[in-house]
Scaffold this motif. Structure first.
Motif, PDB file in Angstrom:
ATOM      1  N   ASN A 499       0.787  -1.220   0.022  1.00  0.00           N
ATOM      2  CA  ASN A 499       0.017   0.125  -0.045  1.00  0.00           C
ATOM      3  C   ASN A 499       0.742   1.263   0.109  1.00  0.00           C
ATOM      4  O   ASN A 499       0.462   2.176   0.423  1.00  0.00           O
ATOM      5  N   ARG A 500       2.170   1.084  -0.534  1.00  0.00           N
ATOM      6  CA  ARG A 500       2.904   2.183  -0.703  1.00  0.00           C
ATOM      7  C   ARG A 500       2.334   3.497  -1.699  1.00  0.00           C
ATOM      8  O   ARG A 500       2.323   4.510  -1.629  1.00  0.00           O
ATOM      9  N   GLU A 501       1.391   2.738  -2.621  1.00  0.00           N
ATOM     10  CA  GLU A 501       0.546   3.623  -3.542  1.00  0.00           C
ATOM     11  C   GLU A 501      -0.772   3.196  -3.453  1.00  0.00           C
ATOM     12  O   GLU A 501      -1.009   2.139  -2.954  1.00  0.00           O
ATOM     13  N   ASP A 502      -1.648   4.141  -3.869  1.00  0.00           N
ATOM     14  CA  ASP A 502      -3.396   3.707  -3.856  1.00  0.00           C
ATOM     15  C   ASP A 502      -3.272   2.952  -5.332  1.00  0.00           C
ATOM     16  O   ASP A 502      -2.877   3.562  -6.398  1.00  0.00           O
ATOM     17  N   TYR A 503      -3.609   1.801  -5.517  1.00  0.00           N
ATOM     18  CA  TYR A 503      -3.900   0.931  -6.555  1.00  0.00           C
ATOM     19  C   TYR A 503      -5.193   0.772  -7.181  1.00  0.00           C
ATOM     20  O   TYR A 503      -5.419   0.528  -8.156  1.00  0.00           O
ATOM     21  N   GLY A 504      -6.206   0.776  -6.136  1.00  0.00           N
ATOM     22  CA  GLY A 504      -7.558   0.554  -6.735  1.00  0.00           C
ATOM     23  C   GLY A 504      -8.683   0.000  -5.730  1.00  0.00           C
ATOM     24  O   GLY A 504      -8.408   0.445  -4.601  1.00  0.00           O
ATOM     25  N   HIS A 505      -9.658  -0.527  -6.115  1.00  0.00           N
ATOM     26  CA  HIS A 505     -10.487  -1.036  -4.871  1.00  0.00           C
ATOM     27  C   HIS A 505     -11.039  -2.203  -5.338  1.00  0.00           C
ATOM     28  O   HIS A 505     -11.018  -2.661  -6.539  1.00  0.00           O
ATOM     29  N   LEU A 506     -11.893  -2.825  -4.494  1.00  0.00           N
ATOM     30  CA  LEU A 506     -12.811  -4.238  -4.718  1.00  0.00           C
ATOM     31  C   LEU A 506     -14.060  -3.842  -4.935  1.00  0.00           C
ATOM     32  O   LEU A 506     -14.689  -2.954  -4.192  1.00  0.00           O
ATOM     33  N   ILE A 507     -14.768  -4.816  -5.793  1.00  0.00           N
ATOM     34  CA  ILE A 507     -15.911  -4.548  -6.060  1.00  0.00           C
ATOM     35  C   ILE A 507     -16.616  -5.563  -5.152  1.00  0.00           C
ATOM     36  O   ILE A 507     -16.156  -6.724  -4.637  1.00  0.00           O
ATOM     37  N   ASP A 508     -17.942  -5.117  -4.829  1.00  0.00           N
ATOM     38  CA  ASP A 508     -18.782  -6.079  -3.864  1.00  0.00           C
ATOM     39  C   ASP A 508     -19.927  -6.711  -4.809  1.00  0.00           C
ATOM     40  O   ASP A 508     -20.682  -5.980  -5.305  1.00  0.00           O
TER      41      ASP A 508
END
Length: 587
Positions: A499-508
């Motif tokens: 998590n050194r960078e913001d990469y994305g997210h998860l879908i529910d």
């Protein structure tokens, strides 16, 4: 502070504490004879961690057995006599030499926490010829418990994972008492220690206060990490029961996960002032030809906002002519969208392989097939992206390569929730448990590279590991992700989440109902971020500003954008599909 519930002739520093030059490199000073030995037959992640900590504090380690066949049995049970015999052979040049001090430690589950001159100083306070590390539990022969001397702490029993003493004495002991490679090393040393004649002759001692050696198993409640000296010393470990600050940490027995957790912070790995000091500082030289990567996309569930998912895959900045594409789709609902993506994009990749829903291939088999294909194609990396993983950062793949780990995953979280693609700890049954630092990592209050026991959804695997995970997705009683994680833990491969960078997210996808017309329209609660990006007009927020000028086509009528044309189209389609419009009569 965080309390845990959980060869010859090498030289070392004598006079001054080793100084860190800011790059985790140690500036050596006046030497003294102290030789540190360990045994390792391959460079596992645990061994690399051990060596990093040794270099940090100024130990020059002599590794025995590297590249040799291990003949000490399966270390999940008894065994390890091979270590004793390797050490005996290495010590032969010191026959009769009782001036040189040697220290032996295990390597895969050990790390150093302080410099060698502190080890020497503490050893000399024992007034002993040989000091063994001590632990709370007796293993492997519990019947020997009554023979151990009475102690003032719970660290009563010998542990063979660390000891220190005079080279000539140790060689004399080992030569007079042979052991077979497949015999148990801990039982061997235990019986030597319990021999009163030998114990008194060599003034053998156990490190009952964990002054030098700290064994973690059954002792996590005694330990805490202290950051009071973070600026100069980083995070260090304290034993609250004995008041000592151990210098060699051993994740003995089933305490490997506890060691992994601690290793995220200790040996100047992370602290609240300096952040992730163990993260790579020298960038990986990426130049043509770039590493060959197999990108394996898996769609095992009906997944909302899959169109946006594919857009983000297209936007990845890694050269597509150095990528092979593998797509597995198990959902007939997504056939058209997947076929369109392949038709429009497959030509940009070196090759592509598709497994369609009509093939009825189990997910675990498809994942194993992708790994096998990667091996056949001799790829350098295997990059998995599940349909739940939205890579909002186009540089995700490049950044993961810069992590310089054999297994690394971008941290992905469901927006505004604590659900992520990693677990900080495991329960005793091997399922999810929350670690002490989980929320701090998920909320990005601590950034770095974190050694964790489980990851899913998206990860990058180096070719050195790929051969170890053949068939790893099909262990009985586990889903594919759990199966892979257990296989990696069992083979000593560390899983890092980045998590050194913001990469994305998860879908529910839990409530995604494909029997509905335009089912994403109903996802405004579960997937608010993605719903808003698709359906809320990009200029809507401008209308809410204090100085916004709102058009009025006629008195008391205000005209400003709220939703996108796509929303309007899909809403009309929903109503048309419902097919029960009012007739306009008041009946």
């Amino acid at each position: 502070m965080w309390k845990l519930s959980v060869l010859v002739g090498l030289s070392f520093i004598l006079s001054v504490l080793a100084e860190d030059d800011g790059e985790n490199n140690v500036v050596e000073q006046v030497p003294i004879d102290l030789i540190t030995y360990t045994v390792a037959t391959e460079e596992t992640d645990g061994y690399l961690r051990y060596i990093r900590s040794a270099h940090l504090y100024g130990y020059h380690v002599k590794t025995l057995g590297m590249g040799e066949k291990w003949e000490g049995g399966q270390m999940a049970g008894t065994g390890g006599g091979h270590k004793v015999n390797l050490l005996r052979k290495a010590l032969k040049p010191f026959k009769g030499n009782n001036n040189i001090i040697i220290m032996f430690t295990d390597s895969y589950d050990v790390m150093f926490l302080g410099p060698p001159e502190k080890v020497l100083a503490k050893f000399k306070k024992f007034d002993s010829r040989v000091v063994f590390s001590a632990e709370v539990l007796l293993w492997p022969d519990k019947s020997l418990a009554p023979e151990f001397p009475v102690t003032e702490t719970s660290y009563k029993y010998l542990n063979s994972g660390g000891f220190i003493g005079y080279a000539g004495d140790i060689l004399e002991i080992l030569e007079e008492h042979p052991v077979k490679n497949e015999d148990d090393d801990q039982l061997y040393y235990t019986k030597l220690f319990l021999n009163k004649t030998l114990r008194e002759k060599y003034r053998m001692r156990l490190d009952h206060k964990a002054s030098i050696f700290q064994n973690i198993n059954a002792a996590t409640q005694d330990l805490r990490m202290n950051v009071d000296k973070a600026k100069t010393e980083g995070t260090f470990l304290e034993n609250m029961v004995t008041g000592e600050t151990p210098l060699v940490l051993h994740g003995n027995g089933p305490s490997k996960l506890a060691l992994n957790f601690l290793s995220n912070y200790l040996a100047r790995s992370w602290d609240p002032i300096n952040g992730c000091t163990a993260c790579p500082r020298e960038p990986l030289n990426l130049s043509p030809p770039f590493p060959l990567i197999m990108m394996a996309i898996f769609i095992p569930w009906n997944t909302p906002f899959l169109g946006e998912f594919f857009e983000k895959i297209e936007n990845l900045t890694y050269p597509k002519n150095r990528m092979m594409l593998f797509i597995y789709n198990n959902m007939a609902y997504h056939d058209e969208l997947v076929d369109t993506f392949i038709e429009e994009n497959a030509g940009q990749y070196l090759s592509h392989k598709q497994i369609a829903s009509k093939d009825n291939t189990p997910e675990s088999h498809a994942r194993n097939l992708a790994v096998q294909l990667c091996l056949v194609k001799k790829c350098d990396y295997f990059f998995t992206v599940d349909s739940l993983a939205h890579l909002d950062n186009p540089d995700t793949l490049l950044n993961l390569l810069q992590a310089q780990k054999r297994f690394v995953a971008p941290m992905l979280v469901r927006p505004n929730k604590a659900w992520s693609n990693f677990w900080g700890d495991l329960s005793s049954q091997g399922y999810y448990a929350r670690s002490l630092d989980y929320m701090d990592i998920v909320n990005n209050e601590r950034r770095g590279l974190w050694n964790v026991p489980y990851v899913s959804s998206c990860y990058l695997i180096h070719k050195e590991v790929i051969s170890k995970i053949k068939g790893a997705f099909t262990q009985e009683n586990y889903d594919p992700d759990m199966s892979l994680a257990k296989s990696l833990r069992d083979t000593g491969v560390f899983m890092f989440v980045d998590n050194r960078e913001d990469y994305g997210h998860l879908i529910d996808a839990d409530t995604f109902d494909v029997t509905l017309k335009n089912p994403e329209l109903y996802q405004n609660v579960e997937n608010q971020l993605d719903w808003a990006k698709r359906y809320i007009h990009p200029n809507y927020s401008q209308s809410l500003m204090e100085d916004a000028v709102i058009a009025q086509p006629c008195p008391d009528v205000y005209w400003f954008p709220i939703v996108t044309p796509r929303y309007c189209k899909e809403l009309i389609e929903v109503m048309e599909n419902f097919g029960q419009w009012s007739s306009g009569k008041n009946t």
